[in-house]
Design a protein around this motif. Structure first.
Motif, short mmCIF file in Angstrom:
data_model
loop_
_atom_site.label_atom_id
_atom_site.label_comp_id
_atom_site.label_asym_id
_atom_site.label_seq_id
_atom_site.Cartn_x
_atom_site.Cartn_y
_atom_site.Cartn_z
N PHE A 197 -5.72 -1.62 -2.87
CA PHE A 197 -5.39 -0.23 -2.55
C PHE A 197 -6.23 0.30 -1.39
O PHE A 197 -5.81 1.23 -0.70
CB PHE A 197 -5.53 0.65 -3.79
CG PHE A 197 -4.38 0.49 -4.74
CD1 PHE A 197 -3.13 0.97 -4.40
CD2 PHE A 197 -4.53 -0.18 -5.94
CE1 PHE A 197 -2.05 0.83 -5.26
CE2 PHE A 197 -3.46 -0.34 -6.80
CZ PHE A 197 -2.21 0.16 -6.46
N ALA A 198 -7.40 -0.29 -1.16
CA ALA A 198 -8.17 0.07 0.03
C ALA A 198 -7.40 -0.35 1.28
O ALA A 198 -7.29 0.41 2.25
CB ALA A 198 -9.54 -0.60 0.00
N VAL A 199 -6.85 -1.57 1.24
CA VAL A 199 -6.06 -2.08 2.37
C VAL A 199 -4.81 -1.23 2.56
O VAL A 199 -4.43 -0.88 3.69
CB VAL A 199 -5.67 -3.55 2.14
CG1 VAL A 199 -4.70 -4.02 3.21
CG2 VAL A 199 -6.92 -4.43 2.13
N VAL A 200 -4.16 -0.87 1.45
CA VAL A 200 -2.94 -0.04 1.53
C VAL A 200 -3.28 1.31 2.15
O VAL A 200 -2.52 1.84 2.98
CB VAL A 200 -2.33 0.15 0.13
CG1 VAL A 200 -1.23 1.20 0.17
CG2 VAL A 200 -1.77 -1.18 -0.39
N SER A 201 -4.42 1.89 1.74
CA SER A 201 -4.83 3.19 2.27
C SER A 201 -5.11 3.11 3.77
O SER A 201 -4.77 4.02 4.53
CB SER A 201 -6.07 3.69 1.54
OG SER A 201 -5.81 3.94 0.18
N ILE A 202 -5.72 2.00 4.19
CA ILE A 202 -5.99 1.81 5.61
C ILE A 202 -4.70 1.72 6.40
O ILE A 202 -4.52 2.35 7.44
CB ILE A 202 -6.83 0.53 5.84
CG1 ILE A 202 -8.24 0.72 5.25
CG2 ILE A 202 -6.93 0.21 7.34
CD1 ILE A 202 -9.08 -0.55 5.25
#
Length: 208
Positions: A197-202
């Motif tokens: 989800f960190a990658v998705v947020s980025i």
């Protein structure tokens, strides 16, 4: 909204499974009727979710770019920490959380011994114990972060459903599940989800 719902559902379900709150619900269900424990536990988690989402919404008053990168930072920190913790854990049930839950229930019931058996007392005990155990927990911070960066309604419904699923598992089959939950595996899965989800947020921020 679908992304927010999915994030809330997955992160909360994995984080809560085998957590102290899970075992509190399990122990309470062993001592008291399902019809009292389940709704009280679920209500406490729902109230905590709504409060957390409201706190997350307050963060939106800050500059959007600051909030966005703060949430990404939280996801990355939680993800890396959980994966590190998982690497140090034995592949066994979460005995520490079980003992902490037992102690919390015992202390509460000792103070309320004169009200033992009363339906309202069981409801209150289940609600208060669950609410206090959840306050300041990783899942609360996660919910605040999600609500600050994603659709509030999606996060709320997803998180409440995730909490309800874990509460149901705990009160219905907690005794059987407790001995089979690998703290290491659950922690590792949680770490991976936070990083995802960190990658998705980025990616979402870059496309905005």
């Amino acid at each position: 909204m679908l992304e927010a719902f999915t994030a809330g559902l997955l992160l909360i379900t994995v984080s809560e499974l085998g957590d102290k709150t899970f075992f509190i619900a399990m122990i309470l269900a062993m001592r008291h009727p399902f019809k009292l424990v389940f709704p009280a536990v679920t209500a406490a988690l729902a109230v905590m979710t709504v409060l957390s989402v409201c706190l997350g919404q307050l963060l939106k008053f800050f500059p959007p770019e600051y909030t966005h990168y703060t949430v990404i930072g939280l996801f990355l920190v939680f993800g890396i920490k959980l994966l590190y913790d998982a690497s140090k854990m034995p592949n066994t049930p979460n005995i520490t959380a079980i003992k902490e839950a037992e102690l919390a229930v015992e202390e509460c019931e000792e103070k309320a011994i004169h009200k033992k058996g009363k339906s309202w007392s069981i409801l209150l005990e289940s609600f208060v114990l669950t609410f206090l155990a959840e306050w300041g927990d990783r899942t609360q911070i996660t919910t605040i972060g999600l609500a600050a960066s994603q659709n509030a309604l999606g996060v709320t419904t997803g998180a409440i459903l995730g909490h309800a699923i874990c509460a149901f598992i705990a009160v219905v089959g907690g005794r059987l599940v407790a001995g089979k939950i690998s703290e290491k595996l659950v922690t590792a899965i949680g770490g991976v989800l936070f990083l995802v989800f960190a990658v998705v947020s980025i990616a979402t921020g870059q496309n905005a």
